[in-house]
Design a protein around this motif. Structure first.
Motif, PDB file in Angstrom:
ATOM      1  N   THR A 180      58.511   4.720  24.461  1.00 32.82           N
ATOM      2  CA  THR A 180      58.638   5.180  23.069  1.00 32.82           C
ATOM      3  C   THR A 180      58.800   6.696  23.023  1.00 32.82           C
ATOM      4  OG1 THR A 180      56.233   5.284  22.791  1.00 32.82           O
ATOM      5  CG2 THR A 180      57.307   3.265  22.086  1.00 32.82           C
ATOM      6  N   ILE A 181      58.170   7.399  23.975  1.00 32.92           N
ATOM      7  CA  ILE A 181      58.304   8.856  24.024  1.00 32.92           C
ATOM      8  C   ILE A 181      59.687   9.218  24.583  1.00 32.92           C
ATOM      9  CG2 ILE A 181      57.253  10.993  24.876  1.00 32.92           C
ATOM     10  CD1 ILE A 181      55.474   9.299  22.994  1.00 32.92           C
ATOM     11  N   GLN A 182      60.153   8.436  25.562  1.00 35.84           N
ATOM     12  CA  GLN A 182      61.504   8.629  26.083  1.00 35.84           C
ATOM     13  C   GLN A 182      62.526   8.548  24.949  1.00 35.84           C
ATOM     14  OE1 GLN A 182      63.460   6.970  29.766  1.00 35.84           O
ATOM     15  NE2 GLN A 182      64.039   5.348  28.363  1.00 35.84           N
ATOM     16  N   GLN A 220      62.078   9.212  21.855  1.00 35.40           N
ATOM     17  CA  GLN A 220      61.977  10.426  21.038  1.00 35.40           C
ATOM     18  C   GLN A 220      62.721  11.597  21.692  1.00 35.40           C
ATOM     19  OE1 GLN A 220      57.833  11.328  20.449  1.00 35.40           O
ATOM     20  NE2 GLN A 220      57.418   9.480  19.261  1.00 35.40           N
TER      21      GLN A 220
END
Lengths: 282, 302
Positions: A190-192, A194
């Protein structure tokens, strides 16, 4: 005219040829994906363009040119410039971010000062002006609570926030080429998402070209305009992203594509399914 | 083999670790699930969601603070080290890093034979013969038994670890990010091997992974973990084709699809997962699972 034209780059470590006759171009504003498995020569290629590969290693750029187009339209060969000129190119013209933001940031300085530092060195800004620009960079990379965050140390931040800081450091002097070496590999998915979204948005806002190095074919499919496939030190195939994914010519590329799990490919199937390996993996 | 009792049943298991004197990491909170004979249950979630702790609780590398683990109907939660030993044969584990999982100074053949000796299953030539058969089963050559770990590639080393895990004829193999460190071509080959072995030996897998595209390929059922709790569990098709919990959807939306025709637009979000660390006496709110379809449970959301 291409922003960067890499021609016939060959790099050796003693008897080992790590990069063998690699050529490709990067156009202004485009995203070039460089994909390959461990040891294929992707990172050595990037570090050679930055002229960082020969520092403290036994690596040697044996031959090749890296013709870079300067803002005034003139071209220079990065491989023949002296160190003083290269210091002016790095950061100002070509910037780089790496996989692991924690090792790229200095643990004993607040992150705001690390952005300000490059502005003071490259643009000779005063301390106050540099901090003000650093604060603007925080907004550019969408770091929430910027006034608090700017005084924090790297260990107080999550991996995703640290990578945003690294992107801010890289972009603060307005480079025309950003080399991103596995920038999302250490991040959760999920951070990737972003960070990939952020890099894309910043490209629109700043017009920076991106050379994105990754082993992840999903990341390549999502962000690259063109793709260079590397294997065992050489470029196997290069072309527009659609062509690489849907009509690859080389058996190596065909094998690689067939080995990639593609989300959604199992829709409608009840049982697990083996990969139908193609190309050189057959 | 009972058809009703699953191979593994996990009931309301929790595990906390001390963070400092006043706080605890709530790694796993009130998790219940089961693994059937011959099926692959995948556990997915992001770093720190508790998926590896859950695996370690099942195999009794950790002892749970609450709850119990049943293996073929037998409660193994409180067995002492001697009592647990026969059950260990049933459950084996393969870890992410095949470099760290093999002793660099021990020939790989010895590593595969050792569990046979420890459990007094075979010794001498018989053990060697079995090790050789296992190597052939996982796609290695018999002659490689004499080699040391450094003489193998990463993919071959993971095959050695799989052979070692299979030495005791386990019924459950836990694969904790077992293909994550491998290059994609090698990853596909090892996944194909795992699928073949499941067909051939009737194995159950507990497949722990952060990679949803890999999980979609290999799993029969999927459990999604978030901050130590299962927020959605069900048949693989239900999870991937009808994801119901908001976190499952967020996770699936985040995956870059390896097809340029299916590009996604990314909203510029900055939110991150909250901390699983709580002060003494505090803890997360327990989720309530409700049925969303046959065998498909989802945490109720406000």
């Amino acid at each position: 005219m291409a922003l960067l034209a890499l021609k016939d780059l060959t790099v050796t470590f003693d008897d080992l040829t790590a990069v063998d006759s690699v050529s490709f171009t990067i156009e202004p504003g485009e995203t070039l994906g460089v994909v390959g498995e461990s040891g294929s020569g992707k990172s050595v290629t990037a570090l050679s363009i930055m002229r960082l590969i020969e520092m403290g290693t036994r690596a040697k750029i044996e031959r090749g040119q890296a013709e870079f187009t300067m803002p005034d339209g003139s071209t220079i060969d990065l491989f023949t410039q002296n160190e003083a000129t290269m210091r002016g190119i790095r950061g100002n013209q070509i910037a780089m971010i790496f996989q692991e933001p924690l090792t790229s940031l200095n643990p004993v300085y607040p992150v705001g000062e690390q952005i300000a530092e490059s502005l003071r060195i490259h643009e000779r800004l005063s301390r106050k002006a540099a901090m003000a620009r650093a604060r603007q960079m925080f907004d550019l990379v969408r770091i929430p609570e910027a006034d608090k965050r700017i005084r924090q140390y790297p260990h107080e931040m999550s991996g995703g926030m640290r990578q945003r800081i690294m992107i801010a450091v890289a972009l603060c002097c307005g480079p025309r080429l950003l080399i991103a070496d596995e920038p999302t590999t250490a991040l959760d998915v999920t951070i990737q998402a972003q960070i990939l979204g952020l890099i894309k948005q910043l490209q629109v806002e700043t017009g920076t070209a991106v050379m994105l190095i990754t082993h992840d074919m999903g990341v390549i499919a999502e962000v690259a305009d063109r793709v260079v496939v590397m294997n065992q030190s050489k470029v196997v195939e290069q072309g527009p992203v659609d062509q690489i994914f849907h009509s690859a010519k080389e058996p190596y590329t065909q094998g690689l594509i067939s080995a990639v799990p593609r989300l959604g490919s199992m829709a409608g199937k009840d049982d697990p399914e083996a990969f139908h390996l193609a190309g050189n993996l057959q | 083999m009972s058809t009703l009792e699953p191979l593994v049943r996990v009931e309301n298991v929790s595990k906390r670790f001390p963070a400092d004197r006043h706080a605890q990491v709530h790694a796993v909170t009130n998790v219940s699930l089961h693994i059937d004979h011959g099926e692959t249950l995948a556990v997915v979630g992001e770093s720190g969601c508790g998926k590896s702790t859950l695996a370690n609780l099942i195999i009794r590398l950790h002892d749970p603070d609450e709850g119990r683990v049943l293996l073929k109907g037998v409660d193994i939660t409180h067995l002492d080290p001697r009592e647990i030993r026969p059950h260990r044969k049933t459950m084996q584990i393969v870890f992410q890093d095949p470099f760290a999982s093999l002793d660099p100074r021990v020939r790989v053949g010895t590593a595969v034979i050792e569990p046979l000796k420890v459990h007094a299953i075979a010794s001498g030539e018989e053990a060697e013969e079995r090790a050789g058969n296992l190597f052939e089963l996982v796609g290695l050559e018999r002659s490689m038994l004499r080699n040391f770990p450094h003489q193998f590639s990463g993919g071959q080393r993971q095959r050695v670890c799989i052979a070692r895990a299979l030495a005791l004829n386990p019924e459950l193999v836990i694969a904790d990010e077992a293909v994550s460190a491998l290059d994609v071509s090698v990853q596909a080959q090892v996944m194909n091997l795992l699928l073949d072995l499941q067909q051939e030996l009737g194995l159950s897998y507990l497949f722990i992974s952060h990679d949803l595209a890999v999980v979609e390929r290999i799993a029969h059922r999927v459990a999604v973990m978030y901050l130590g709790q299962v927020v959605e569990i069900g048949p693989r098709r239900a999870i991937f084709e009808n994801p119901t919990h908001s976190y499952t959807r967020r996770l699936l939306d985040a995956v870059p699809i390896a097809d340029p025709h299916q590009r996604r637009t990314r909203p510029l979000l900055t939110d991150e997962i909250p901390s699983p660390v709580w002060g003494r006496g505090q803890g997360p709110e327990l989720v309530e699972l409700i049925e969303a379809g046959p065998g498909h449970l989802v945490a109720r959301e406000n």
